[in-house]
Design a protein around this motif. Structure first.
Motif, PDB file in Angstrom:
ATOM      1  N   LEU A   4       0.848  -1.190   0.000  1.00 31.53           N
ATOM      2  CA  LEU A   4       0.000   0.000   0.000  1.00 31.53           C
ATOM      3  C   LEU A   4       0.882   1.237   0.000  1.00 31.53           C
ATOM      4  O   LEU A   4       1.750   1.391   0.853  1.00 31.53           O
ATOM      5  CB  LEU A   4      -0.885   0.040   1.245  1.00 31.53           C
ATOM      6  N   ASP A   8      -1.746   6.102  -3.217  1.00 35.45           N
ATOM      7  CA  ASP A   8      -3.048   5.465  -3.451  1.00 35.45           C
ATOM      8  C   ASP A   8      -4.150   6.021  -2.544  1.00 35.45           C
ATOM      9  O   ASP A   8      -5.332   5.854  -2.838  1.00 35.45           O
ATOM     10  CB  ASP A   8      -2.955   3.954  -3.231  1.00 35.45           C
ATOM     11  N   TYR A   9      -3.771   6.654  -1.445  1.00 45.78           N
ATOM     12  CA  TYR A   9      -4.768   7.094  -0.460  1.00 45.78           C
ATOM     13  C   TYR A   9      -4.692   8.582  -0.119  1.00 45.78           C
ATOM     14  O   TYR A   9      -5.514   9.084   0.626  1.00 45.78           O
ATOM     15  CB  TYR A   9      -4.633   6.259   0.825  1.00 45.78           C
ATOM     16  N   ASN A  11      -4.860  12.741  -0.510  1.00 46.94           N
ATOM     17  CA  ASN A  11      -5.776  13.702  -1.116  1.00 46.94           C
ATOM     18  C   ASN A  11      -4.955  14.516  -2.121  1.00 46.94           C
ATOM     19  O   ASN A  11      -4.073  15.270  -1.718  1.00 46.94           O
ATOM     20  CB  ASN A  11      -6.346  14.615  -0.022  1.00 46.94           C
ATOM     21  N   ILE A  90       2.166   2.772   3.370  1.00 52.65           N
ATOM     22  CA  ILE A  90       1.204   3.179   4.395  1.00 52.65           C
ATOM     23  C   ILE A  90       1.654   2.669   5.765  1.00 52.65           C
ATOM     24  O   ILE A  90       1.536   3.371   6.770  1.00 52.65           O
ATOM     25  CB  ILE A  90      -0.214   2.660   4.042  1.00 52.65           C
ATOM     26  N   ILE A 118      -1.893  13.667   3.231  1.00 54.25           N
ATOM     27  CA  ILE A 118      -2.525  12.471   3.783  1.00 54.25           C
ATOM     28  C   ILE A 118      -2.682  12.671   5.283  1.00 54.25           C
ATOM     29  O   ILE A 118      -1.805  13.243   5.938  1.00 54.25           O
ATOM     30  CB  ILE A 118      -1.741  11.183   3.442  1.00 54.25           C
ATOM     31  N   GLN A 122      -6.972   8.927   6.808  1.00 53.82           N
ATOM     32  CA  GLN A 122      -6.774   8.250   5.525  1.00 53.82           C
ATOM     33  C   GLN A 122      -5.866   7.027   5.682  1.00 53.82           C
ATOM     34  O   GLN A 122      -6.070   6.013   5.020  1.00 53.82           O
ATOM     35  CB  GLN A 122      -6.203   9.231   4.492  1.00 53.82           C
ATOM     36  N   HIS A 125      -7.975   4.358   7.254  1.00 56.92           N
ATOM     37  CA  HIS A 125      -8.889   3.864   6.228  1.00 56.92           C
ATOM     38  C   HIS A 125      -8.181   2.846   5.324  1.00 56.92           C
ATOM     39  O   HIS A 125      -8.720   1.768   5.040  1.00 56.92           O
ATOM     40  CB  HIS A 125      -9.441   5.037   5.404  1.00 56.92           C
ATOM     41  N   ALA A 126      -6.973   3.182   4.894  1.00 58.99           N
ATOM     42  CA  ALA A 126      -6.213   2.277   4.025  1.00 58.99           C
ATOM     43  C   ALA A 126      -5.937   0.954   4.724  1.00 58.99           C
ATOM     44  O   ALA A 126      -6.106  -0.125   4.134  1.00 58.99           O
ATOM     45  CB  ALA A 126      -4.896   2.941   3.612  1.00 58.99           C
ATOM     46  N   ILE A 129      -9.249  -1.131   5.066  1.00 61.39           N
ATOM     47  CA  ILE A 129      -9.620  -1.785   3.810  1.00 61.39           C
ATOM     48  C   ILE A 129      -8.771  -3.037   3.608  1.00 61.39           C
ATOM     49  O   ILE A 129      -9.285  -4.109   3.283  1.00 61.39           O
ATOM     50  CB  ILE A 129      -9.451  -0.825   2.612  1.00 61.39           C
ATOM     51  N   GLN A 130      -7.473  -2.904   3.832  1.00 59.44           N
ATOM     52  CA  GLN A 130      -6.566  -4.035   3.631  1.00 59.44           C
ATOM     53  C   GLN A 130      -6.874  -5.179   4.597  1.00 59.44           C
ATOM     54  O   GLN A 130      -6.867  -6.337   4.217  1.00 59.44           O
ATOM     55  CB  GLN A 130      -5.120  -3.562   3.783  1.00 59.44           C
TER      56      GLN A 130
END
Length: 139
Positions: A4, A8-9, A11, A90, A118, A122, A125-126, A129-130
């Motif tokens: 990650l 990718d995450y 703004n 990340i 970032i 965020q 959040h990343a 999701i993973q």
């Protein structure tokens, strides 16, 4: 999860500030963008500082108490900024965030030009999701 990347995450269009912007205008931008702070950039979009809600609050209190003239972002920004690269993982960033205080990190290229920002949210959040994807594959 190591794969990650911040890019990718992040703004890609964070609230930014210019050196000559008034603190009053900066506060309006922070409030409208629902951000706790943001990068200060020059005309070339190079990162030159960081402005936080706390910086603004301190100046606004002083201004109301002393009835001072309008301050500029360049007067109150933090010139030393912890920034990160878009190719940073990340997980690396999350580990860095445990030891450093910033809630928002400007993301810059190798020449110091702003690419985005970032936040801790965020990053969480990343990772969330993973982890959920990992649970689905394991189950």
């Amino acid at each position: 999860m190591e794969s990650l990347k911040v890019s990718d995450y992040m703004n890609p269009r964070p609230v930014t500030f210019s050196l000559d912007m008034t603190v009053a205008n900066a506060v309006e931008r922070l409030l409208k963008g629902h951000q706790t702070g943001g990068p200060v950039i020059n005309e070339q979009r190079k990162l030159v500082g960081f402005l936080s809600e706390q910086d603004c609050m301190t100046r606004m209190l002083e201004s109301s108490y002393y009835r001072e003239q309008v301050a500029r972002v360049s007067d109150i920004m933090q010139p030393r900024v912890l920034s990160i690269k878009p190719y940073m993982s990340i997980i690396e960033l999350a580990q860095q965030m445990l030891n450093e205080k910033p809630k928002v990190y400007p993301v810059v290229d190798d020449d110091g030009y702003l690419l985005g920002s970032i936040t801790r949210s965020q990053v969480l959040h990343a990772m969330d999701i993973q982890l959920h994807d990992g649970y689905k594959r394991a189950g």
